[in-house]
Design a protein around this motif. Structure first.
Motif, PDB file in Angstrom:
ATOM      1  N   VAL A 166       3.323   0.080   5.000  1.00 37.11           N
ATOM      2  CA  VAL A 166       2.072   0.373   5.524  1.00 37.11           C
ATOM      3  C   VAL A 166       2.045   2.133   5.095  1.00 37.11           C
ATOM      4  O   VAL A 166       0.747   2.122   4.016  1.00 37.11           O
ATOM      5  N   LEU A 167       2.661   2.641   5.663  1.00 30.63           N
ATOM      6  CA  LEU A 167       2.473   4.407   5.731  1.00 30.63           C
ATOM      7  C   LEU A 167       3.257   4.457   4.445  1.00 30.63           C
ATOM      8  O   LEU A 167       2.505   5.344   3.611  1.00 30.63           O
ATOM      9  N   SER A 172       2.863   2.556   1.501  1.00 29.86           N
ATOM     10  CA  SER A 172       1.880   2.732  -0.264  1.00 29.86           C
ATOM     11  C   SER A 172       1.070   3.867   0.212  1.00 29.86           C
ATOM     12  O   SER A 172       0.477   3.040  -1.164  1.00 29.86           O
ATOM     13  N   GLN A 173       0.475   4.609   1.276  1.00 28.03           N
ATOM     14  CA  GLN A 173      -0.170   5.638   0.801  1.00 28.03           C
ATOM     15  C   GLN A 173       0.238   6.213   0.015  1.00 28.03           C
ATOM     16  O   GLN A 173      -1.080   7.432  -0.605  1.00 28.03           O
ATOM     17  N   PHE A 174       1.317   6.454   0.005  1.00 26.54           N
ATOM     18  CA  PHE A 174       2.199   8.264   0.237  1.00 26.54           C
ATOM     19  C   PHE A 174       2.608   7.861  -1.427  1.00 26.54           C
ATOM     20  O   PHE A 174       3.134   8.821  -2.314  1.00 26.54           O
ATOM     21  N   TRP A 191       2.605   5.285  -5.394  1.00 20.22           N
ATOM     22  CA  TRP A 191       1.554   4.759  -6.235  1.00 20.22           C
ATOM     23  C   TRP A 191       1.319   5.100  -7.240  1.00 20.22           C
ATOM     24  O   TRP A 191       0.695   6.317  -7.203  1.00 20.22           O
ATOM     25  N   LYS A 200      -3.485  -1.100  -8.352  1.00 23.46           N
ATOM     26  CA  LYS A 200      -2.852   0.386  -8.382  1.00 23.46           C
ATOM     27  C   LYS A 200      -2.109  -0.497  -8.303  1.00 23.46           C
ATOM     28  O   LYS A 200      -1.483  -1.475  -7.646  1.00 23.46           O
ATOM     29  N   TYR A 224       1.795  -0.358  -6.184  1.00 25.17           N
ATOM     30  CA  TYR A 224       2.533  -0.231  -4.756  1.00 25.17           C
ATOM     31  C   TYR A 224       4.191  -0.291  -4.584  1.00 25.17           C
ATOM     32  O   TYR A 224       4.355  -1.535  -3.964  1.00 25.17           O
ATOM     33  N   ARG A 270      -3.451  -3.109   5.781  1.00 27.44           N
ATOM     34  CA  ARG A 270      -3.401  -2.006   4.823  1.00 27.44           C
ATOM     35  C   ARG A 270      -4.996  -2.427   4.938  1.00 27.44           C
ATOM     36  O   ARG A 270      -5.699  -2.007   4.630  1.00 27.44           O
ATOM     37  N   LEU A 315      -7.171  -0.320   3.295  1.00 28.56           N
ATOM     38  CA  LEU A 315      -6.252   0.603   2.830  1.00 28.56           C
ATOM     39  C   LEU A 315      -5.577  -0.902   1.493  1.00 28.56           C
ATOM     40  O   LEU A 315      -4.179  -0.028   0.417  1.00 28.56           O
ATOM     41  N   GLY A 316      -6.199  -1.964   1.308  1.00 26.92           N
ATOM     42  CA  GLY A 316      -5.178  -2.671   0.283  1.00 26.92           C
ATOM     43  C   GLY A 316      -6.454  -3.830   0.207  1.00 26.92           C
ATOM     44  O   GLY A 316      -7.435  -3.508   0.511  1.00 26.92           O
TER      45      GLY A 316
END
Length: 168
Positions: free
Chosen positions: A18-19, A21-23, A25, A32, A34, A64, A69-70
């Protein structure tokens, strides 16, 4: 493997997915990529097996999506590759087979499943090969990262410790 230890490893992998994927990509075609999801799939497939790997992929997609977030494509995109990676690693015991399973499972099978999935759940209609480039790019890059991490774990004897406790 003791139940508590297995659940703890699963929770850590979910958090990383989860985390991460935010940093990490990058743009891949119209979507996008991931790669962290696919790297986590390799780690889960090798250390825990196919069913926990699919469960982890599902939970990453669910969290997500719950947090915005997804997209819903995280479900077929993550789960099919995790299942095939876990199955092939369980059958052959080689990291390369797990990576192959992730790339084929996500890059090919999940990209094809995404077409009717997107139509039913997202109200969009795309051609059969629409998701192929982005899913394949994401799964190849993530699988390579996963192979690198698992190889490092293996050389540090971390993988052996986890696999030995898995067999108990």
């Amino acid at each position: 493997m003791h139940r508590t230890r297995r659940i703890t490893i699963m929770a850590v992998l979910i958090a990383i997915g989860v985390l991460g994927s935010q940093f990490l990509w990058f743009p891949a075609g119209i979507a996008k990529a991931y790669p962290v999801q696919h790297a986590v799939n390799i780690l889960a497939a090798v250390t825990l097996g196919p069913i926990p790997a699919v469960t982890i992929a599902f939970m990453i997609g669910l969290i997500r999506n719950l947090f915005g977030l997804g997209s819903l494509l995280a479900f077929p995109g993550g789960m099919i590759g995790a299942l095939l990676a876990g199955y092939l690693y369980q059958k052959y015991g080689k990291i390369g087979w797990a990576a192959f399973g992730e790339m084929v499972g996500t890059g090919i099978f999940a990209s094809l499943v995404a077409v009717p999935f997107a139509k039913v759940f997202m109200g969009t209609s795309f051609g059969a090969l629409f998701f192929f480039p982005s899913f394949l790019t994401s799964s190849i890059s993530g699988a390579l990262i996963g192979v690198f991490i698992v190889s490092r774990m293996k050389s540090a004897n971390l993988l052996k410790q986890i696999e030995v406790s898995r067999l108990k």
